[in-house]
Design an enzyme around this catalytic site. Sequence first.
Site, PDB file in Angstrom:
ATOM      1  N   HIS A  77      55.680  30.117  44.430  1.00  0.00           N
ATOM      2  CA  HIS A  77      56.533  29.134  45.111  1.00  0.00           C
ATOM      3  C   HIS A  77      57.418  28.401  44.101  1.00  0.00           C
ATOM      4  O   HIS A  77      58.629  28.231  44.324  1.00  0.00           O
ATOM      5  CB  HIS A  77      55.641  28.149  45.865  1.00  0.00           C
ATOM      6  CG  HIS A  77      56.354  27.003  46.498  1.00  0.00           C
ATOM      7  ND1 HIS A  77      56.636  26.935  47.838  1.00  0.00           N
ATOM      8  CD2 HIS A  77      56.853  25.847  45.958  1.00  0.00           C
ATOM      9  CE1 HIS A  77      57.273  25.804  48.110  1.00  0.00           C
ATOM     10  NE2 HIS A  77      57.406  25.119  46.983  1.00  0.00           N
ATOM     11  N   GLU A  78      56.828  27.984  42.984  1.00  0.00           N
ATOM     12  CA  GLU A  78      57.599  27.251  41.976  1.00  0.00           C
ATOM     13  C   GLU A  78      58.613  28.167  41.279  1.00  0.00           C
ATOM     14  O   GLU A  78      59.726  27.742  40.967  1.00  0.00           O
ATOM     15  CB  GLU A  78      56.663  26.616  40.962  1.00  0.00           C
ATOM     16  CG  GLU A  78      55.729  25.575  41.552  1.00  0.00           C
ATOM     17  CD  GLU A  78      56.460  24.525  42.387  1.00  0.00           C
ATOM     18  OE1 GLU A  78      57.588  24.144  42.013  1.00  0.00           O
ATOM     19  OE2 GLU A  78      55.912  24.103  43.419  1.00  0.00           O
TER      20      GLU A  78
END
Length: 630
Positions: free
Chosen positions: A171-172
Site C-alpha cells: 500500500h505504501e
Amino acid sequence: MDFFSHQDQARKRTTQLVLLFVAAVASLIVALNLLIAVLFMSNDQHSSGRLLDYVTVEQWLWISAGVITVIGGASLVKWLLLRGGGRVVAESLGGRLLLPNTQDFYERRLLNIVEEMALAAGMPVPPVYVLSDHSINAFAAGYQPSDAVIGVTQGCMEQLSRDQLQGVVAHEFSHILNGDMRLNIRLMAVLFGLLFIALIGRFMLEASARGSRVRSSNKNNGAGAFMLLGAGLVVIGYTGVLFGNLIKAAVSRQREFLADASAVQFTRNPASISGALKVIGYGSGSEISSPEREETAHLFFGQAIPFRMQLFATHPPLIERIRRVEPRWDGLFLPPQTRKAAEQESPSAVSKASQMAGVTALAGAAMAAAAIPAVTSTASQQEGPDPARLWQELVETAHDSYQVRALICCLLIVDPRRLAYDLQIDWLQVEHGQDFHRQVLRLLPLTQKLRPEQRLPLVERAMPALKQLSAPQYQDFRQTLMQLAKADGEIDIFEWCLYRLILQYLNPHFGEVRPLAARYSAVKDIRDETATVLSVLVRFGHDTGEAAAQAFDKACTAAGFTGLQLQPRSNSLKPLNLALSKLSEAYPHLKGRLIKAMQAAIHSDGELRPVELDLVRTIAAIMEVPVALD
C-alpha cells in the site's frame, strides 16, 4: 495499474490544493477583520452598534497583508524544513532507523518485505523507520523514489502476519508510485501555515495568563483585550485547522482506495491488505501518539488521529475499505498475530507470484505490451546450490555497512589479465589501507562469479547500508569509484550505470533533496533528448547498425513518437547525461511513453542483453520512474 496517469492526477490535485488553500486564507482574513472590528466596537463608548462601521479599507488591507504574510511565511518555513525529504519527515515523527544488518526477528522480517517489494516495483530499496506506537499504522514519505522512506509502527511490525505486513508495505509503495508523496509534503506545509495563527493565539493566551498573576486587577483592561484577542486568534486559527482537515479529506480519501487496490495488484492477495485492516478493527487501532500527527495524519495507512466527523476524516471508513477489497467479507475482525505464530511462518524471500504481480502492475503504465521478462537475479532462480550460496553471501555483505564499500568497488575492478587490474588493486591499498585491501581481495573472487545482469541489482540492495556512511565517507567513496572507473582510461557503460545509480540514490541522502519539477508536457519539447536516449540504448544493445535502426523504428512506433532520427554512436556519454537531465523534468505521461519505447527496443531482436537491462534500469532511476526488471 497505470501509475503514470495517476502521477499526472496527483499533480492536478496540487491545483485543487492551491484553490482550497486560497479559500482558507480568504476565510481567515474575513474572520480576523471581523474580530478586530468587534474589539474596536467593544472599546468604543459611543458605538453605533453596526459592526461594519469598524472595518475600514486601510485596516482590511493591513490585516490581509499580515495574515497572508504569517500563513505564507509559516508554510514556507515548514516547506524549507521538509527539504530533506522523507528522512526529515520520519525523524520528526520520532522514527527509529532500522539498520540493514539487524538480527531482530521482526525487524529482519520487515526489511525483507520492503526489499522484495522494492524489487517487484523496480525501485531502490528505501530506508525503513519504526515508530514506538503499539497501534497498527504505516506511512511513506519523500518527494520522489530516490529519497523515499517507509515508516511503520511497532505494533504494525509485531502484530501482523507476514502476508498482512506485506499488504501494508505494498500500500505504501503504491503511494510512492502514484506520486502521492510530494503532494503529501506540500499538504504538510499548507496545514502548518493554517495552524500557525492558532499557535500565535495560544501563545498570547499563555502570556496573558502569566501576566495577570503579576499585575493588579485594576490595571488589567489592556491585558483583558490582549487575552480576548488571543482567544479570538485561537478560534480563528482552528477555523483554519477545520479547512485544513477538509483539504486533507478531499485530497486523501480517494488516494487511499487507489493505494489499497494497487496493493492487491502487487501482492495478488486481497487477504493481505484486508487482513491488516481487520486487525486494526479488532482493537489494535491505528492512532499515532506523535505531536506531529495533526500535520501528518494524511500520510498514514490508517486514521492516525482520534475519530472525528466523517466529513473531516483523512481516511475512508475501515469497513468500507475492507469491503472494497473483499466484497464477501463476513464482518468479523481478526486478532493480532502472536510471536510464536510469526516465527512459524515461512521466512522465504519474495515469491514468484509477488514478483510477477509487481511486473503486471507496472505493465499497464510502463510497458503497455508484455511485461519485461524476469532476469534471474535471485538465488532461487539460479542453478545449483553454489550460486545460491554465493548470491546470499553477497546480499548479506551488501547489508553490512562496514564491508559494503569494498563490495561495490569490486564490481568496478577489471579482469585480472588486464593491465589496469594491478593499478586498481595497488591504488586501493595505498589510498585505503591494508584492511580495506584485504576486504577487496576476499570479495573479488565472489563478485567475479556474478552474471552481468546481477551486478546492478546487488548495487540497489546495498543502498540502505551505504546510507549509513558519514558525509565525508560518502564523498571519499564517490571519488574512489570514479578513480577505479577511470583506471583503464575510459568509462564503459556499466561503470556509467553504476556511478549514476550511486549518485541518484545517495546524493539526496547526503546533500540537498531536489524535487523534480515537471516542465515539459509535449513531445516536441523533448524530441531531441528522446532520440538521444533511444539511440544510445539501441546502439549498445545491437551488434549492427541495421539491427539498431530496426530497434529504433520499433521503439518509436510502439510509443507513438514521430520524426525522431537515429543518432550515430558517440564515444562520449555527455549527450546522454544532458538528455536525461531534461527528460527527468518531463511530465509523467511522457516518461511512461519513453519507458514503453525502451521496452520495445530491447525486445526488438528477441534477446535481452545485460547492457540493455542496465541502461533501462539506470535511465528509469534517473527519471524517477518505476520499471520492473527482476
